[in-house]
Design a protein around this motif. Structure first.
Motif, PDB file in Angstrom:
ATOM      1  N   LEU A 166       0.737  -1.387   0.361  1.00 52.19           N
ATOM      2  CA  LEU A 166      -0.043   0.173   0.390  1.00 52.19           C
ATOM      3  C   LEU A 166       1.093   1.722  -0.030  1.00 52.19           C
ATOM      4  CD1 LEU A 166      -2.635  -1.382   2.630  1.00 52.19           C
ATOM      5  CD2 LEU A 166      -2.490  -1.198   0.371  1.00 52.19           C
ATOM      6  N   VAL A 167       0.517   2.003  -0.692  1.00 56.99           N
ATOM      7  CA  VAL A 167       1.657   3.197  -0.857  1.00 56.99           C
ATOM      8  C   VAL A 167       0.641   4.101  -0.342  1.00 56.99           C
ATOM      9  CG1 VAL A 167       2.685   4.990  -2.598  1.00 56.99           C
ATOM     10  CG2 VAL A 167       2.582   2.147  -2.907  1.00 56.99           C
ATOM     11  N   LEU A 168       1.475   5.038   0.852  1.00 59.09           N
ATOM     12  CA  LEU A 168       0.531   6.838   1.204  1.00 59.09           C
ATOM     13  C   LEU A 168       0.686   7.659   0.499  1.00 59.09           C
ATOM     14  CD1 LEU A 168      -0.115   6.034   4.924  1.00 59.09           C
ATOM     15  CD2 LEU A 168      -1.448   5.769   3.623  1.00 59.09           C
ATOM     16  N   ASN A 169      -0.248   8.147   0.041  1.00 52.56           N
ATOM     17  CA  ASN A 169       0.324   9.969  -0.458  1.00 52.56           C
ATOM     18  C   ASN A 169       0.857  10.687  -0.241  1.00 52.56           C
ATOM     19  OD1 ASN A 169      -1.136   8.648  -2.817  1.00 52.56           O
ATOM     20  ND2 ASN A 169      -2.640   8.859  -2.042  1.00 52.56           N
ATOM     21  N   ASP A 170       0.360  10.369   1.757  1.00 46.44           N
ATOM     22  CA  ASP A 170       0.557  11.636   1.921  1.00 46.44           C
ATOM     23  C   ASP A 170       1.582  10.896   3.474  1.00 46.44           C
ATOM     24  OD1 ASP A 170       1.532  13.968   4.162  1.00 46.44           O
ATOM     25  OD2 ASP A 170      -0.688  14.550   4.603  1.00 46.44           O
ATOM     26  N   PRO A 171       3.112  11.190   3.638  1.00 45.46           N
ATOM     27  CA  PRO A 171       3.292  10.967   4.595  1.00 45.46           C
ATOM     28  C   PRO A 171       2.977  10.977   5.883  1.00 45.46           C
ATOM     29  CG  PRO A 171       5.232  11.475   3.477  1.00 45.46           C
ATOM     30  CD  PRO A 171       3.573  11.980   2.770  1.00 45.46           C
ATOM     31  N   VAL A 176       3.745  -0.993   3.386  1.00 44.43           N
ATOM     32  CA  VAL A 176       3.141   0.272   3.600  1.00 44.43           C
ATOM     33  C   VAL A 176       4.581   1.074   3.319  1.00 44.43           C
ATOM     34  CG1 VAL A 176       1.550   2.055   4.681  1.00 44.43           C
ATOM     35  CG2 VAL A 176       1.554  -0.357   5.670  1.00 44.43           C
ATOM     36  N   THR A 177       4.009   2.226   1.636  1.00 43.93           N
ATOM     37  CA  THR A 177       5.095   2.790   1.448  1.00 43.93           C
ATOM     38  C   THR A 177       4.573   3.750   1.532  1.00 43.93           C
ATOM     39  OG1 THR A 177       5.429   0.890   0.029  1.00 43.93           O
ATOM     40  CG2 THR A 177       6.665   3.053  -0.502  1.00 43.93           C
ATOM     41  N   ILE A 178       5.964   4.847   1.985  1.00 46.32           N
ATOM     42  CA  ILE A 178       5.674   6.561   2.014  1.00 46.32           C
ATOM     43  C   ILE A 178       7.201   6.695   1.517  1.00 46.32           C
ATOM     44  CG2 ILE A 178       4.679   6.905   3.972  1.00 46.32           C
ATOM     45  CD1 ILE A 178       7.173   7.328   5.914  1.00 46.32           C
TER      46      ILE A 178
END
Lengths: 540, 271
Positions: free
Chosen positions: A32-37, A87-89
């Motif tokens: 899952l890539v989070l747009n906002d860290p 979970v990627t930021i």
């Protein structure tokens, strides 16, 4: 349940975050890539509360070359499902900060310190951001960044490491290490004692840091197998299996059944000889050399078996990408069964002797107790968590290799009940860890015993052509210390772009600082040995 | 089916000694396929070709094999101090490279570990004979036990397993008058493992300085001899001899207990 079903089960509950995340599936990994860290903290809080996930590791990767800035992947795992959540930021170079998870997952403190050392990205809220692995390093040099070369000469300036000061009337400090009195690896322990009792312990490790992760980026992919064996000499099979499985996952290779069987046999032999050694070490630390030397004879016997089978006493050079190099013939299998049958017969006699020896049992009981909540908070794996009743075992939760095909004899109801009663007695002391190791040994024996015939379908398959650049995979294995994770990202021309290793030792080391509290200094060696962590596997 | 005779004496629960009788003997206790030492042992009709040399050079992950071609004078150099015994080279050129199960590989000079096409002389002494020889020498020189301090300067703990094995009931090094001590101040010999990580550099120097004269330093394992697979990078120094003077090099990855004893004997012979 198939991997797809598990992933959709988890993803269905994440719908309210739909606008913030991007989803990528890969085998049993959900990315899952989070747009906002800045949303990371709330998101992870949700993961912990609703899914009861564990933080497994935090992987940082310098992807500035690909215009991604720095990518930080938080890897979560479940205790029950074969499933990994990434979970990627993205972190931009101009703002080298990222949110800390210390109040949700206390185990993150260690990973954030590591990232601070190696990449120069700081977790702002982290309460303890001291250097972890690099000693006396300049403040602006970060080895795992891509603009740092492996052979760069770094000018080190001697710096005083700041230990937390413990003061008060009658409080003394005992510095121990890095060179210890026994034949073990280097590390520094700073005890604060009141009389005989330890009231604080601070560990400082990193002395055996050899730059393994950076070195792998500069080696041909087939040679990295040798490097992975030497992460920690006594975990050679577990680490090389984890690495090979990561590459095989990326290349989508299916290795022959026989190769899987051989990997399993060697992995269990490795577990057996190390557990014999550790149990012997515990006994010599409580002053019972008779038991220690008996168990060390058994260890030597298994190591001689290793030598006959593989040509190396500590099982170097067994694995390769796509399979194994060492064949096991039917005769060798008989040799294994005979040696183990005899060794375990002796072992059970020694074990009976120990149980009826009050002077041994008394030293083990109630020494070095850890709490269940602490084990959860620190994210302990392997024996350290099983000693307090938390069943983490990569062989069961994430079955790999030949393990799914193993059918052990079903326990009868009575045996199950007895085992449950036994588990209730495990209170997280040295004795519990001793007993967990004995359980582990018997299980390994049963696993090897269940292999009576070897399949006949070759030892290895070739890797094929070039791997897709910048594809990644997570390999995992259960070493005798616990769950071992190897994450590999492939670069161009089959090189390695990033190799992140998280051994069980790394996630377990902090527990020693808690386990020794309120014990006497003289019990430190036995508490340390009962956990049996690898310094080299921690420092890399 | 018969039990393996080799292990029978170990697993007897009686009180008889389990120590192997002849630890330095080559025959029964060491498996034939044990990877102990790489030698250049060409077959009778072997001819070194340019391409074979290049393939061999590239096959080695630690660059222990170097290939030289000056004016059609072809040479293969094999540095056992760097070799991690992976066996790659043997796969590439079985007619030149042989992996033996020998352990008598310790050398006094670093350069002696480098081999250039030579036939090896078989080593005949047993572990026990070696130990007894050592015992009489130690008695003569010291009139007391020989004391050893082991220092891990960043090893992967493989060498520690083998050094620990010296103390178990099977190899039982104490019967030859050799003891491991807790402080370098009590030691005659420093047994150093690991590629000397930079983080251990200072501690190693301090330990060396604290050891009373005369002192002997033995580098144990490929890492300590040359940096091994870790080489010389930002975190390692590429061998113990870049920090402290080394008297004897024991190669191997890891060297087996017999090889360690042989190296210690060689160190004593130097005094």
């Amino acid at each position: 349940m198939s991997h797809k079903e598990i992933i959709s089960k988890y993803y269905s509950k994440l719908e309210r975050f739909d606008s913030d995340i991007k989803k990528i599936e890969n085998n049993n990994e959900l990315h899952l890539v989070l747009n906002d860290p800045n949303k990371l903290h709330d998101f992870c809080k949700f993961l912990k509360q609703d899914f009861d996930l564990r933080l497994l590791t935090i992987i940082c990767c310098d992807e500035r070359k690909l215009n991604h800035g720095f990518k930080i992947r938080h890897v979560f795992g479940s205790d029950t499902d074969d499933f990994f959540l990434f979970v990627t930021i993205f972190i931009d170079e101009s703002h080298p900060h990222f949110p800390s998870l210390y109040d949700v997952f206390p185990s993150s403190i260690l990973y954030e310190r590591e990232i601070n050392d190696m990449f120069g990205l700081t977790a702002k809220e982290n309460p303890n951001i001291k250097p972890l692995i690099l000693h006396d390093f300049p403040n602006n040099v970060f080895p795992l960044r891509k603009d740092f070369n492996l052979n760069d000469d770094v000018k080190r300036n001697l710096k005083q490491f700041e230990f937390t000061p413990i003061t008060g009337e009658g409080v003394c400090e005992i510095p121990v290490g890095p060179i210890h009195a026994g034949i073990i690896e280097p590390g520094h322990f700073r005890f604060s004692v009141l009389g005989e009792t330890i009231i604080n312990l601070e560990t400082r490790l990193g002395y055996t840091h050899k730059g393994i992760e950076k070195l792998a980026e500069n080696m041909p992919i087939n040679d990295v197998v040798f490097l992975s064996e030497r992460i920690s000499g006594d975990e050679s099979i577990a680490n090389s299996v984890a690495f090979c499985q990561a590459i095989e996952k990326i290349a989508q290779l299916t290795i022959p059944q026989k190769a899987k069987q051989i990997r399993l046999l060697f992995a269990e032999l490795e577990r057996i000889y190390n557990h014999f050694g550790t149990l012997g070490g515990i006994l010599s630390d409580v002053g019972f050399p008779y038991g220690a030397s008996r168990l060390n004879i058994l260890k030597e016997q298994i190591m001689q078996l290793n030598e006959r089978l593989s040509g190396s006493r500590i099982l170097f050079g067994v694995n390769q990408i796509g399979g194994v190099k060492i064949n096991i013939t039917d005769e060798m299998l008989i040799d294994i069964h005979f040696v183990l049958d005899d060794a375990f017969q002796i072992f059970e006699k020694i074990f009976d002797h120990l149980k009826s020896n009050p002077s041994v049992m008394d030293r083990l009981r109630n020494t070095g107790i850890i709490e269940k909540q602490l084990a959860r908070d620190l994210g302990l794996v392997g024996i350290s968590s099983r000693c307090i009743g938390i069943e983490t075992d990569a062989r069961q939760t994430h079955p790999y290799g030949y393990y799914p095909s193993i059918n052990l004899k079903q326990k009868t109801l009575r045996e199950t009940m007895e085992h449950q009663v036994e588990l209730q007695k495990r209170i997280g002391d040295v004795l519990s860890r001793f007993m967990s190791r004995v359980d582990d040994l018997r299980q390994s024996k049963a696993i090897i015993g269940s292999i009576t015939t070897l399949k006949g379908d070759g030892l290895s398959v070739s890797m094929g052509d070039e791997l897709i650049p910048y594809s990644s995979g997570l390999g995992y294995a259960e070493s005798h210390r616990g769950e071992t994770l190897h994450w590999v990202m492939i670069g161009e021309d089959n090189s390695i772009f990033r190799y992140k290793i998280r051994t069980a030792s790394f996630s377990n080391w902090p527990v020693i600082e808690h386990a020794v509290l309120n014990n006497i200094v003289a019990d430190f060696p036995v508490i340390n040995k009962s956990f049996d962590f690898s310094y080299s596997g921690n420092d890399l | 089916m018969k039990k393996s005779d080799k292990t029978n004496h170990l697993i007897d629960m009686s009180f008889k000694s389990v120590a192997i009788k002849d630890p330095l003997k080559m025959d029964d206790t060491i498996a034939a396929n044990y990877r102990g030492y790489v030698i250049l042992d060409p077959d009778k009709d072997f001819v070194l070709k340019d391409e074979t040399g290049k393939i061999l050079e590239n096959s080695c992950p630690t660059h222990a094999i170097t290939y030289q071609n000056d004016d059609s004078n072809l040479k293969i150099h094999l540095d056992n101090g760097k070799c991690i015994l992976c066996g790659n080279c043997q796969v590439k050129s079985p007619e030149l490279i042989k992996i033996t199960n020998k352990f008598d590989l310790a050398k006094k000079r670093r350069d002696d570990l480098i081999e250039t096409f030579s036939m090896s002389v078989p080593f005949g002494k047993t572990y026990d004979e070696l130990g007894q020889e050592l015992k009489s020498k130690i008695n003569k020189i010291f009139g007391r036990s020989l004391t050893i301090r082991e220092i891990d300067a960043g090893s992967c703990n493989g060498c520690e397993i083998e050094i620990n094995a010296l103390n178990n009931s099977v190899y039982d090094i104490e019967r030859f008058g050799i003891t491991f001590v807790a402080s370098p101040r009590h030691a005659d010999i420093l047994l150093v493992t690991g590629p000397a990580s930079k983080n251990m550099e200072r501690a190693l120097k301090i330990a060396y300085d604290s050891t009373p004269n005369p002192k002997i330093v033995i580098a144990v394992g490929a890492c300590a001899c040359s940096g091994g697979i870790f080489g010389n990078n930002y975190a390692t120094t590429g061998g113990i001899d870049s920090i402290v003077p080394v008297n004897v090099y024991i190669p191997g990855c890891p060297p087996r207990p017999q090889a360690l004893l042989y190296g210690i004997l060689m160190a004593i012979n130097k005094i």
